[in-house]
Design a protein around this motif. Structure first.
Motif, PDB file in Angstrom:
ATOM      1  N   GLN A 287       0.549  -1.448   0.127  1.00  0.00           N
ATOM      2  CA  GLN A 287       0.250  -0.050   0.067  1.00  0.00           C
ATOM      3  C   GLN A 287       0.560   0.929   0.052  1.00  0.00           C
ATOM      4  OE1 GLN A 287      -3.639  -1.715   2.264  1.00  0.00           O
ATOM      5  NE2 GLN A 287      -2.114  -1.031   3.970  1.00  0.00           N
ATOM      6  N   GLN A 288       1.987   1.370   0.722  1.00  0.00           N
ATOM      7  CA  GLN A 288       2.861   2.537   0.610  1.00  0.00           C
ATOM      8  C   GLN A 288       3.900   2.497  -0.490  1.00  0.00           C
ATOM      9  OE1 GLN A 288       2.716   4.500   2.935  1.00  0.00           O
ATOM     10  NE2 GLN A 288       4.549   5.406   2.256  1.00  0.00           N
ATOM     11  N   CYS A 289       4.435   1.633  -1.327  1.00  0.00           N
ATOM     12  CA  CYS A 289       4.935   1.758  -2.202  1.00  0.00           C
ATOM     13  C   CYS A 289       4.392   1.357  -3.577  1.00  0.00           C
ATOM     14  CB  CYS A 289       5.955   0.551  -2.203  1.00  0.00           C
ATOM     15  SG  CYS A 289       6.130  -1.362  -2.507  1.00  0.00           S
ATOM     16  N   GLY A 290       3.333   0.800  -3.477  1.00  0.00           N
ATOM     17  CA  GLY A 290       2.811   0.968  -4.762  1.00  0.00           C
ATOM     18  C   GLY A 290       2.368  -0.320  -5.189  1.00  0.00           C
ATOM     19  N   ARG A 291       3.166  -1.749  -5.009  1.00  0.00           N
ATOM     20  CA  ARG A 291       3.286  -2.376  -5.302  1.00  0.00           C
ATOM     21  C   ARG A 291       1.870  -3.910  -5.650  1.00  0.00           C
ATOM     22  NH1 ARG A 291       7.933  -7.325  -4.447  1.00  0.00           N
ATOM     23  NH2 ARG A 291       6.716  -9.265  -5.127  1.00  0.00           N
ATOM     24  N   SER A 292       2.066  -3.717  -6.737  1.00  0.00           N
ATOM     25  CA  SER A 292       0.406  -4.323  -7.511  1.00  0.00           C
ATOM     26  C   SER A 292       0.541  -6.275  -6.987  1.00  0.00           C
ATOM     27  CB  SER A 292       0.042  -3.728  -8.068  1.00  0.00           C
ATOM     28  OG  SER A 292       0.196  -4.635  -9.267  1.00  0.00           O
ATOM     29  N   GLU A 293       1.620  -7.217  -7.166  1.00  0.00           N
ATOM     30  CA  GLU A 293       2.182  -8.402  -7.249  1.00  0.00           C
ATOM     31  C   GLU A 293       2.726  -9.306  -5.204  1.00  0.00           C
ATOM     32  OE1 GLU A 293       4.748  -9.142 -11.154  1.00  0.00           O
ATOM     33  OE2 GLU A 293       2.471  -9.595 -11.401  1.00  0.00           O
ATOM     34  N   TRP A 294       1.938 -10.003  -5.223  1.00  0.00           N
ATOM     35  CA  TRP A 294       1.748 -10.680  -3.920  1.00  0.00           C
ATOM     36  C   TRP A 294       3.801 -11.266  -4.151  1.00  0.00           C
ATOM     37  CZ3 TRP A 294       0.156  -9.607   0.641  1.00  0.00           C
ATOM     38  CH2 TRP A 294      -1.286  -8.579   0.552  1.00  0.00           C
ATOM     39  N   MET A 295       4.295 -11.232  -3.078  1.00  0.00           N
ATOM     40  CA  MET A 295       5.484 -11.932  -2.853  1.00  0.00           C
ATOM     41  C   MET A 295       5.002 -12.960  -2.699  1.00  0.00           C
ATOM     42  SD  MET A 295       8.702 -11.147  -0.925  1.00  0.00           S
ATOM     43  CE  MET A 295       9.081  -9.278  -0.799  1.00  0.00           C
ATOM     44  N   ALA A 296       5.084 -14.410  -3.174  1.00  0.00           N
ATOM     45  CA  ALA A 296       5.686 -15.627  -2.545  1.00  0.00           C
ATOM     46  C   ALA A 296       6.473 -15.786  -1.818  1.00  0.00           C
ATOM     47  CB  ALA A 296       5.455 -16.387  -3.876  1.00  0.00           C
ATOM     48  N   LEU A 297       5.385 -16.584  -0.329  1.00  0.00           N
ATOM     49  CA  LEU A 297       6.415 -17.028   0.132  1.00  0.00           C
ATOM     50  C   LEU A 297       5.908 -18.394  -0.072  1.00  0.00           C
ATOM     51  CD1 LEU A 297       5.341 -14.064   2.512  1.00  0.00           C
ATOM     52  CD2 LEU A 297       7.421 -14.512   1.302  1.00  0.00           C
ATOM     53  N   GLU A 298       7.495 -18.926   0.644  1.00  0.00           N
ATOM     54  CA  GLU A 298       7.167 -20.341   0.713  1.00  0.00           C
ATOM     55  C   GLU A 298       7.981 -21.513   1.740  1.00  0.00           C
ATOM     56  OE1 GLU A 298       7.518 -22.904  -2.530  1.00  0.00           O
ATOM     57  OE2 GLU A 298       9.615 -22.628  -2.900  1.00  0.00           O
ATOM     58  N   THR A 299       8.285 -22.837   2.447  1.00  0.00           N
ATOM     59  CA  THR A 299       9.082 -22.964   2.976  1.00  0.00           C
ATOM     60  C   THR A 299       9.008 -24.424   2.206  1.00  0.00           C
ATOM     61  OG1 THR A 299       7.740 -24.346   4.494  1.00  0.00           O
ATOM     62  CG2 THR A 299       8.161 -22.271   5.033  1.00  0.00           C
ATOM     63  N   THR A 300      10.787 -24.724   2.412  1.00  0.00           N
ATOM     64  CA  THR A 300      11.389 -26.461   2.410  1.00  0.00           C
ATOM     65  C   THR A 300      12.447 -26.952   3.200  1.00  0.00           C
ATOM     66  OG1 THR A 300      11.774 -27.819   0.228  1.00  0.00           O
ATOM     67  CG2 THR A 300      13.177 -25.328   0.613  1.00  0.00           C
ATOM     68  N   ASP A 301      11.980 -28.227   3.621  1.00  0.00           N
ATOM     69  CA  ASP A 301      12.900 -28.657   4.687  1.00  0.00           C
ATOM     70  C   ASP A 301      14.204 -29.159   3.899  1.00  0.00           C
ATOM     71  OD1 ASP A 301      10.383 -28.935   6.319  1.00  0.00           O
ATOM     72  OD2 ASP A 301       9.317 -30.826   5.087  1.00  0.00           O
ATOM     73  N   SER A 302      14.772 -29.035   3.322  1.00  0.00           N
ATOM     74  CA  SER A 302      16.308 -29.147   3.310  1.00  0.00           C
ATOM     75  C   SER A 302      17.016 -28.646   1.369  1.00  0.00           C
ATOM     76  CB  SER A 302      16.017 -30.422   2.433  1.00  0.00           C
ATOM     77  OG  SER A 302      16.108 -30.625   1.522  1.00  0.00           O
ATOM     78  N   LEU A 303      17.754 -27.783   2.176  1.00  0.00           N
ATOM     79  CA  LEU A 303      19.044 -27.312   0.704  1.00  0.00           C
ATOM     80  C   LEU A 303      18.944 -28.361  -0.781  1.00  0.00           C
ATOM     81  CD1 LEU A 303      20.212 -24.790   0.901  1.00  0.00           C
ATOM     82  CD2 LEU A 303      22.094 -26.198   1.073  1.00  0.00           C
ATOM     83  N   GLU A 304      18.559 -29.396  -0.138  1.00  0.00           N
ATOM     84  CA  GLU A 304      18.868 -30.760  -1.098  1.00  0.00           C
ATOM     85  C   GLU A 304      17.413 -30.518  -1.751  1.00  0.00           C
ATOM     86  OE1 GLU A 304      19.984 -34.998  -1.952  1.00  0.00           O
ATOM     87  OE2 GLU A 304      19.451 -34.879   0.127  1.00  0.00           O
ATOM     88  N   SER A 305      16.618 -30.537  -1.518  1.00  0.00           N
ATOM     89  CA  SER A 305      15.206 -30.360  -2.389  1.00  0.00           C
ATOM     90  C   SER A 305      15.194 -28.347  -3.233  1.00  0.00           C
ATOM     91  CB  SER A 305      14.306 -30.475  -1.462  1.00  0.00           C
ATOM     92  OG  SER A 305      14.281 -29.280  -0.337  1.00  0.00           O
ATOM     93  N   PHE A 306      15.292 -27.495  -2.318  1.00  0.00           N
ATOM     94  CA  PHE A 306      16.159 -26.398  -3.340  1.00  0.00           C
ATOM     95  C   PHE A 306      16.956 -26.645  -4.261  1.00  0.00           C
ATOM     96  CE2 PHE A 306      17.203 -22.030  -3.131  1.00  0.00           C
ATOM     97  CZ  PHE A 306      16.055 -21.724  -3.826  1.00  0.00           C
ATOM     98  N   ILE A 307      18.128 -26.474  -4.076  1.00  0.00           N
ATOM     99  CA  ILE A 307      18.801 -26.946  -5.479  1.00  0.00           C
ATOM    100  C   ILE A 307      18.088 -27.095  -5.899  1.00  0.00           C
ATOM    101  CG2 ILE A 307      21.099 -27.594  -5.576  1.00  0.00           C
ATOM    102  CD1 ILE A 307      20.901 -25.290  -4.299  1.00  0.00           C
TER     103      ILE A 307
END
Length: 223
Positions: free
Chosen positions: A133-153
């Motif tokens: 609302q303050q900066c004017g950005r209209s698209e939501w930032m996506a947030l998620e979790t993953t249980d391991s670095l291996e799965s992220f890579i």
């Protein structure tokens, strides 16, 4: 403030009351005849312009004047893989990351992450709402979790890793996903896992905190 989120944005007429009324009328000092910009949280790409028709000291009546597709987003994508740190540290810098245009953050349980820390997405999204609302950005930032670095890579093999190395982060072309470690950095086992990734460092003799590194890399890539 560039706009206000409202669950009834898009309706021909709507009423502002409570905190929304206080902010528009008592903080922003809007009066009868003024234009007020609203977005719907679930249809944030559309900007609705209303005219303030009436105000009685407790609520304000708005009338829809126009609507238009108005997407305000970063010119390029950036996905940050962030080894989990104290949520309070994340909350402090999340508005800056949002304002710079970070598209997605994945919180990763790493070897040196403190396991009691869990991102509170409801709270983080409230922070993002206020920032948008303050900066004017209209698209939501996506947030998620993953249980391991291996799965992220495995899901993001193009990841650039920020760590202590010889190559400095100078040319950001082609970088769309970066990995930031937690306090204490990566373990030796994690460094072995990341050996096939491009590894970069900031051009500074100082050791940055995890949240400082996240802000620095976002600014370097996006601004």
């Amino acid at each position: 403030m560039r706009f206000l989120f409202h669950d009834e944005a898009g309706a021909r007429q709507l009423t502002l009351k409570g905190e929304a009324y206080k902010y528009i009328v008592k903080v922003r000092r809007h009066g009868i005849g003024d234009s007020v910009a609203l977005r719907h949280p679930e249809k944030s790409g559309t900007l609705y312009t209303y005219r303030l028709e009436q105000s009685d000291g407790r609520r304000a009546e708005l009338l829809l004047v126009s609507k238009a597709s108005r997407v305000i987003a970063a010119a390029r994508p950036l996905h940050i893989g962030w080894c989990t740190i104290d949520p309070k540290s994340v909350e402090k810098v999340l508005p800056q990351l949002n304002e710079m245009g970070v598209g997605k953050i994945t919180f990763i349980a790493c070897d040196r992450s403190q396991r009691q820390f869990r991102p509170d997405f409801e709270r983080l999204n409230r922070i993002l709402e206020a920032s948008m609302q303050q900066c004017g950005r209209s698209e939501w930032m996506a947030l998620e979790t993953t249980d391991s670095l291996e799965s992220f890579i495995a899901a993001n093999p193009q990841t650039a890793v920020m760590d202590f190395t010889e190559e400095r982060l100078v040319d950001t072309a082609g970088i769309d996903t970066v990995l930031i470690g937690c306090e204490g950095g990566f373990s030796e086992a994690e460094r072995a896992l990341l050996a096939s990734c491009r590894t970069l460092r900031f051009d500074t003799p100082f050791i940055l905190r995890s949240e400082s590194a996240a802000v620095a890399v976002a600014a370097k890539v996006l601004l």
